[in-house]
Motif scaffolding. Structure first.
Motif, PDB file in Angstrom:
ATOM      1  N   ILE A   1     -36.193 -16.161 -89.139  1.00 29.31           N
ATOM      2  CA  ILE A   1     -35.666 -17.842 -89.429  1.00 29.31           C
ATOM      3  C   ILE A   1     -36.778 -18.971 -89.088  1.00 29.31           C
ATOM      4  N   SER A   2     -36.189 -19.394 -88.652  1.00 34.80           N
ATOM      5  CA  SER A   2     -37.143 -20.678 -88.010  1.00 34.80           C
ATOM      6  C   SER A   2     -37.323 -20.837 -86.704  1.00 34.80           C
TER       7      SER A   2
ATOM      8  N   ASP B   1     -32.194  -5.988 -80.618  1.00 37.27           N
ATOM      9  CA  ASP B   1     -32.777  -6.692 -81.681  1.00 37.27           C
ATOM     10  C   ASP B   1     -32.416  -6.386 -83.152  1.00 37.27           C
ATOM     11  N   GLU B   2     -32.124  -5.501 -83.887  1.00 38.98           N
ATOM     12  CA  GLU B   2     -31.174  -6.066 -85.046  1.00 38.98           C
ATOM     13  C   GLU B   2     -29.739  -6.573 -84.427  1.00 38.98           C
ATOM     14  N   CYS B   3     -29.410  -6.216 -83.336  1.00 41.63           N
ATOM     15  CA  CYS B   3     -28.233  -7.462 -83.201  1.00 41.63           C
ATOM     16  C   CYS B   3     -28.319  -8.931 -82.961  1.00 41.63           C
ATOM     17  N   LEU B   4     -29.967  -9.127 -82.991  1.00 40.24           N
ATOM     18  CA  LEU B   4     -30.328 -10.097 -82.966  1.00 40.24           C
ATOM     19  C   LEU B   4     -30.794 -11.306 -84.740  1.00 40.24           C
ATOM     20  N   LYS B   5     -31.643  -9.854 -85.173  1.00 45.45           N
ATOM     21  CA  LYS B   5     -31.777 -10.580 -86.945  1.00 45.45           C
ATOM     22  C   LYS B   5     -30.579 -10.778 -87.290  1.00 45.45           C
ATOM     23  N   ALA B   6     -29.231  -9.239 -86.865  1.00 50.62           N
ATOM     24  CA  ALA B   6     -28.150  -9.517 -88.093  1.00 50.62           C
ATOM     25  C   ALA B   6     -27.262 -10.553 -87.477  1.00 50.62           C
ATOM     26  N   VAL B   7     -27.119 -11.619 -86.505  1.00 51.35           N
ATOM     27  CA  VAL B   7     -26.815 -13.020 -85.984  1.00 51.35           C
ATOM     28  C   VAL B   7     -27.567 -14.296 -86.661  1.00 51.35           C
TER      29      VAL B   7
ATOM     30  N   PRO C   1     -29.648 -27.760 -97.859  1.00 50.64           N
ATOM     31  CA  PRO C   1     -31.212 -27.541 -98.396  1.00 50.64           C
ATOM     32  C   PRO C   1     -31.689 -28.189 -96.510  1.00 50.64           C
ATOM     33  N   ALA C   2     -31.029 -29.136 -97.037  1.00 52.86           N
ATOM     34  CA  ALA C   2     -31.569 -29.904 -95.075  1.00 52.86           C
ATOM     35  C   ALA C   2     -30.844 -28.865 -94.277  1.00 52.86           C
ATOM     36  N   ASP C   3     -29.929 -28.586 -94.133  1.00 52.96           N
ATOM     37  CA  ASP C   3     -29.183 -28.011 -92.603  1.00 52.96           C
ATOM     38  C   ASP C   3     -30.365 -27.279 -92.570  1.00 52.96           C
ATOM     39  N   LEU C   4     -30.615 -26.586 -90.869  1.00 53.37           N
ATOM     40  CA  LEU C   4     -31.436 -25.690 -90.225  1.00 53.37           C
ATOM     41  C   LEU C   4     -31.096 -25.095 -89.358  1.00 53.37           C
ATOM     42  N   VAL C   5     -31.550 -23.517 -89.403  1.00 55.08           N
ATOM     43  CA  VAL C   5     -30.641 -22.661 -88.052  1.00 55.08           C
ATOM     44  C   VAL C   5     -31.907 -22.277 -87.706  1.00 55.08           C
ATOM     45  N   ALA C   6     -32.682 -21.949 -86.054  1.00 56.43           N
ATOM     46  CA  ALA C   6     -33.643 -21.697 -85.712  1.00 56.43           C
ATOM     47  C   ALA C   6     -33.240 -20.959 -84.403  1.00 56.43           C
ATOM     48  N   ARG C   7     -34.413 -20.012 -84.260  1.00 56.26           N
ATOM     49  CA  ARG C   7     -33.995 -19.354 -82.875  1.00 56.26           C
ATOM     50  C   ARG C   7     -34.782 -19.579 -81.870  1.00 56.26           C
ATOM     51  N   TYR C   8     -34.070 -20.452 -80.854  1.00 53.43           N
ATOM     52  CA  TYR C   8     -34.164 -20.900 -80.099  1.00 53.43           C
ATOM     53  C   TYR C   8     -34.643 -20.968 -78.521  1.00 53.43           C
TER      54      TYR C   8
ATOM     55  N   ALA D   1     -17.899 -15.898 -88.865  1.00 56.11           N
ATOM     56  CA  ALA D   1     -18.590 -14.843 -89.650  1.00 56.11           C
ATOM     57  C   ALA D   1     -19.432 -13.873 -88.243  1.00 56.11           C
ATOM     58  N   VAL D   2     -20.031 -14.441 -87.299  1.00 54.22           N
ATOM     59  CA  VAL D   2     -20.370 -13.646 -86.686  1.00 54.22           C
ATOM     60  C   VAL D   2     -19.599 -12.401 -86.056  1.00 54.22           C
TER      61      VAL D   2
END
Length: 318
Positions: free
Chosen positions: A154-155, A201-207, A218-225, A252-253
């Protein structure tokens, strides 16, 4: 290969057409400039042989108009046919879009040599265009990759910062709201230590996938901070809408049912979320205020027991 021959003199047109056929080029003949331009648009020739002196529209004007008709990246070699040999005529021929010239009467040997030279230039130009497109594609891919987090896809933080600044300015001009979520995976250090970094790492990918899939616009954005933290930018969203998105993400998580036997708050992986909302125009400060309030709200959610949401509204006095 086909060549457009624009020549008003029948004798010269017949001679040059015969010479072109001998070297494997099919001539398309026009007897005046207007017809030549129409045939150029219809036939898309590989080469243009153009007489300078013609009744009505002369060769200089024909060349100028053909160059104007070419689309970006297109190029058709233009060789002028002329009995003129002055430097001024040659200079004008090149300035209007010509690439070379032949002195009448046309020599078959010289014509063949000129055509071969134009073919080589066209091939080199085509190769250069192909290489340029490949470089452009590679640069676009590098730009795309530079904006993504290497682990989750992700971003990344860089893309988050750029998007936040852009949206802050845009919504400030429009006087519209902006909301932000800061999400943290609960007890992730214990999960990582207990199950190992690969499982972590697999857990972070799934989340990350789950958070991204929850967004609908489309304008909404999720990023790994950073680490196990994720940030969400919600343009044109007030606090009520932001809370709805946050709850959808939290649920969902939790619904992934990723086992977490090292958690102090339950048996599956969960997240805590801090929500902050403001209208940039009325805030009177930069986006760091919004980020700080979201971080404070996240801290409150964790202090209250995790796997929950806390919210803050940034007012003008902040």
């Amino acid at each position: 290969m086909k060549a457009l021959l624009i020549e008003d003199t029948l004798t010269s047109a017949t001679l040059v057409s015969h010479q072109l056929r001998k070297i494997g080029i099919e001539p398309i003949v026009a007897r005046n400039g207007e017809t030549g331009i129409e045939l150029y648009k219809q036939e898309h020739p590989d080469l243009i042989l153009l007489d300078i002196i013609m009744p009505g529209m002369d060769g200089f004007e024909v060349a100028r108009r053909i160059r104007q008709l070419e689309q970006f990246g297109e190029w058709t070699p233009i060789i002028f046919l002329t009995a003129r040999t002055s430097d001024a005529d040659l200079e004008k021929a090149i300035s209007v879009g010509g690439d070379d010239y032949l002195i009448k009467p046309v020599s078959e040997t010289v014509l063949a040599a000129k055509v071969r030279a134009m073919q080589r230039i066209a091939q080199m130009r085509f190769s250069l265009l192909v290489l340029t497109r490949k470089l452009d594609d590679a640069n676009q891919e590098l730009t795309r990759l530079s904006s993504l987090d290497g682990l989750t896809g992700i971003s990344n933080r860089r893309q988050f910062d750029e998007t936040l600044l852009r949206e802050w300015r845009r919504l400030g001009r429009q006087g519209r709201p902006l909301s932000m979520l800061l999400c943290d995976v609960d007890y992730f250090k214990q999960f990582n230590d207990g199950y190992g970094h690969q499982v972590g790492d697999e857990c972070l990918k799934a989340v990350a996938r789950t958070l991204k899939d929850t967004l609908r616009r489309p304008a909404d954005l999720v990023a790994r901070y950073g680490g196990e933290e994720f940030a969400v930018i919600l343009p044109d969203t007030e606090i009520t809408g932001a809370l709805q998105v946050a709850e959808a993400m939290r649920s969902a998580v939790e619904g992934l049912n990723i086992t977490h036997r090292y958690s102090k708050g339950g048996s599956v992986v969960t997240i805590s979320i801090g929500v902050a909302s403001t209208t940039p125009l009325r805030t009177g400060s930069d986006s760091s205020v919004l980020l700080k309030r979201a971080d404070d709200a996240l801290y409150q959610a964790k202090q209250a027991g995790r796997n929950r949401i806390a919210a803050a509204v940034v007012s003008a006095i902040d």
